[in-house]
Write an enzyme that holds these catalytic residues in place. Structure first.
Site, mmCIF file in Angstrom:
data_model
loop_
_atom_site.group_PDB
_atom_site.id
_atom_site.type_symbol
_atom_site.label_atom_id
_atom_site.label_comp_id
_atom_site.label_asym_id
_atom_site.label_seq_id
_atom_site.Cartn_x
_atom_site.Cartn_y
_atom_site.Cartn_z
ATOM 1 C CB ALA A 119 -0.926 -0.095 1.234
ATOM 2 N N GLY B 191 0.527 -5.136 0.659
ATOM 3 C CA GLY B 191 -0.791 -5.122 -0.422
ATOM 4 C C GLY B 191 -0.437 -5.945 -1.803
ATOM 5 C CD GLU C 118 -2.325 -7.707 2.734
ATOM 6 O OE1 GLU C 118 -2.147 -6.598 2.406
ATOM 7 O OE2 GLU C 118 -3.183 -7.958 3.607
ATOM 8 C CD GLU D 227 1.474 -5.609 5.233
ATOM 9 O OE1 GLU D 227 2.274 -6.615 5.433
ATOM 10 O OE2 GLU D 227 0.814 -5.494 4.322
HETATM 11 N N1 COA Z 1 4.547 3.310 -0.624
HETATM 12 C C1 COA Z 1 4.959 4.578 -1.084
HETATM 13 N N2 COA Z 1 6.308 4.570 -1.860
HETATM 14 C C2 COA Z 1 6.916 3.621 -2.010
HETATM 15 C C3 COA Z 1 6.463 2.181 -1.477
HETATM 16 C C4 COA Z 1 5.251 1.957 -0.812
HETATM 17 N N3 COA Z 1 4.848 1.018 -0.414
HETATM 18 N N4 COA Z 1 7.562 1.315 -1.962
HETATM 19 C C5 COA Z 1 8.307 2.098 -2.494
HETATM 20 N N5 COA Z 1 8.128 3.207 -2.927
HETATM 21 C C6 COA Z 1 8.526 4.494 -3.360
HETATM 22 C C7 COA Z 1 9.959 4.930 -2.737
HETATM 23 O O1 COA Z 1 9.738 5.855 -1.606
HETATM 24 C C8 COA Z 1 10.771 5.381 -3.762
HETATM 25 O O2 COA Z 1 10.055 6.714 -4.039
HETATM 26 P P1 COA Z 1 11.206 8.160 -4.143
HETATM 27 O O3 COA Z 1 11.834 7.715 -5.493
HETATM 28 O O4 COA Z 1 10.400 9.174 -4.242
HETATM 29 O O5 COA Z 1 12.242 8.337 -3.095
HETATM 30 C C9 COA Z 1 10.348 4.625 -4.986
HETATM 31 O O6 COA Z 1 9.158 3.999 -4.676
HETATM 32 C C10 COA Z 1 11.529 3.539 -5.378
HETATM 33 O O7 COA Z 1 11.560 2.867 -4.039
HETATM 34 P P2 COA Z 1 13.048 2.723 -3.465
HETATM 35 O O8 COA Z 1 12.859 2.193 -1.885
HETATM 36 O O9 COA Z 1 14.071 3.820 -4.003
HETATM 37 O O10 COA Z 1 13.643 1.183 -4.412
HETATM 38 P P3 COA Z 1 14.543 0.194 -3.860
HETATM 39 O O11 COA Z 1 14.924 -0.502 -4.935
HETATM 40 O O12 COA Z 1 15.728 0.965 -3.034
HETATM 41 O O13 COA Z 1 13.701 -0.595 -2.453
HETATM 42 C C11 COA Z 1 11.827 -2.009 -1.821
HETATM 43 C C12 COA Z 1 12.618 -1.389 -3.032
HETATM 44 C C13 COA Z 1 10.684 -2.321 -2.236
HETATM 45 C C14 COA Z 1 12.752 -2.754 -0.854
HETATM 46 C C15 COA Z 1 11.489 -0.639 -1.014
HETATM 47 O O14 COA Z 1 10.933 0.510 -1.426
HETATM 48 C C16 COA Z 1 10.505 -0.778 0.235
HETATM 49 O O15 COA Z 1 10.844 -1.272 1.301
HETATM 50 N N6 COA Z 1 9.184 -0.307 -0.107
HETATM 51 C C17 COA Z 1 8.216 -0.591 1.053
HETATM 52 C C18 COA Z 1 7.807 -1.897 1.045
HETATM 53 C C19 COA Z 1 6.655 -2.073 2.233
HETATM 54 O O16 COA Z 1 6.864 -1.717 3.573
HETATM 55 N N7 COA Z 1 5.530 -2.186 1.948
HETATM 56 C C20 COA Z 1 4.339 -2.649 2.800
HETATM 57 C C21 COA Z 1 3.399 -1.348 2.662
HETATM 58 S S1 COA Z 1 2.002 -1.537 3.968
#
Ligand code: COA
Length: 264
Positions: free
Chosen positions: A70, A115, A118, A138
């Site tokens: 999400a 999500g 999910e 989460e």
């Molecule tokens: N919500 C909002 N933005 C998100 C996102 C999310 N769930 N997942 C990634 N993004 C955004 C990042 O903030 C980043 O934005 P920016 O360029 O403006 O900084 C962009 O997507 C790219 O992500 P980034 O983290 O730079 O890529 P990465 O390859 O270094 O890492 C992940 C990838 C997936 C490991 C990391 O983005 C992450 O941990 N995301 C969150 C996952 C999460 O907790 N999901 C559950 C949500 S309830």
């Protein structure tokens, strides 16, 4: 059709032979799920439910992620009531997917987190690229999965493994997810879509009626006592035998030819 801009949050393509492809199209934020994406997915599945040409649906993401969860930038400002409303809106979408008569295949081209995973759990098949990472992280944000993950994951991988994933938030790679039965097939990233489309075309050639009956009965087996489940199966078998596809399928076998099932 190639669409590189983000004018649509979900791209819908009819690629022929009964197969439609839905692509979540917010690659810059790794397809993080927000209300716009959820709404457009609902509209796409609603359109598919009314179309004779959508016999199998592939659901994937543009860019390097299927969906990274999400949208945390929206979640951070939610009141408890808004969080609960967003969660319910997700339930509606995921119930539409689960209840759809067509088989739906999640094509996990990269991260399927929170999500995003999910969403994939509500689909009938999960095919993944070798470099996939799946998790329900989460807990690391101080919350819990809110799109049905606590309910669907245990029925797919068992309670012990669901607790391992949900209480730790740890990521699984393709090998572990395959070993757990969380994903069905793994392909090299550059062949994932092609292999998934080929699988979908084979499925689309089967009896739409029988596939719908099988999906309905299998879904109901998760929540019904065995005797009630057997009654549902029995009724569905009757529906198959009332449908022309059953005669066609059995005659084709006896006549040593391929069946020609109805296309709607
Ligand atoms: N919500 C909002 N933005 C998100 C996102 C999310 N769930 N997942 C990634 N993004 C955004 C990042 O903030 C980043 O934005 P920016 O360029 O403006 O900084 C962009 O997507 C790219 O992500 P980034 O983290 O730079 O890529 P990465 O390859 O270094 O890492 C992940 C990838 C997936 C490991 C990391 O983005 C992450 O941990 N995301 C969150 C996952 C999460 O907790 N999901 C559950 C949500 S309830």
């Amino acid at each position: 059709m190639t669409v590189s801009d983000e004018s649509k949050a979900v791209i819908v393509e009819d690629i022929g032979d009964g197969v439609w492809v839905f692509s979540i199209n917010r690659p810059r934020t790794l397809n993080a799920l927000n209300s716009e994406i959820v709404q457009q997915l609902k509209e796409a599945f609603d359109a598919a439910s009314k179309s004779a040409s959508a016999r199998v649906i592939l659901l994937t993401g543009k860019g390097k992620a299927f969906a990274a969860g999400a949208d945390i930038s929206a979640l951070v400002n939610f009141t408890p009531e808004e969080a609960m409303a967003f969660s319910r809106s997700g339930y509606e979408l995921f119930n539409m997917i689960e209840g759809a008569s067509q088989p739906i295949i999640a094509v996990l081209n990269g991260y399927a987190l929170g999500g995003g995973l999910e969403l994939a759990l509500s689909c009938d098949f999960r095919f993944a690229a070798e470099n996939v990472q799946v998790a329900l992280p989460e807990i690391l944000l101080g919350i819990i999965p809110g799109f049905g993950g606590t309910q669907r994951l245990p029925s797919i991988v068992g309670h012990a493994r669901a607790k391992d994933m949900i209480l730790t938030g740890r990521k699984l790679d393709a090998a572990e997810a395959l070993n757990w039965g969380l994903i069905h097939r793994v392909f090299p990233a550059d062949r994932l879509l092609e292999e998934s489309v080929s699988f979908a075309r084979d499925l689309a050639a089967q009896s739409r009626n029988a596939l719908g009956c099988a999906k309905q009965v299998l879904n109901s087996s998760r929540s019904l006592p065995p005797q009630e489940g057997l009654e549902i199966e029995n009724q569905a078998l009757g529906r198959c035998f009332r449908h022309d596809d059953s005669r066609e399928g059995m005659r084709a076998f006896l006549e040593k030819r391929k069946p020609n099932f109805k296309k709607q």
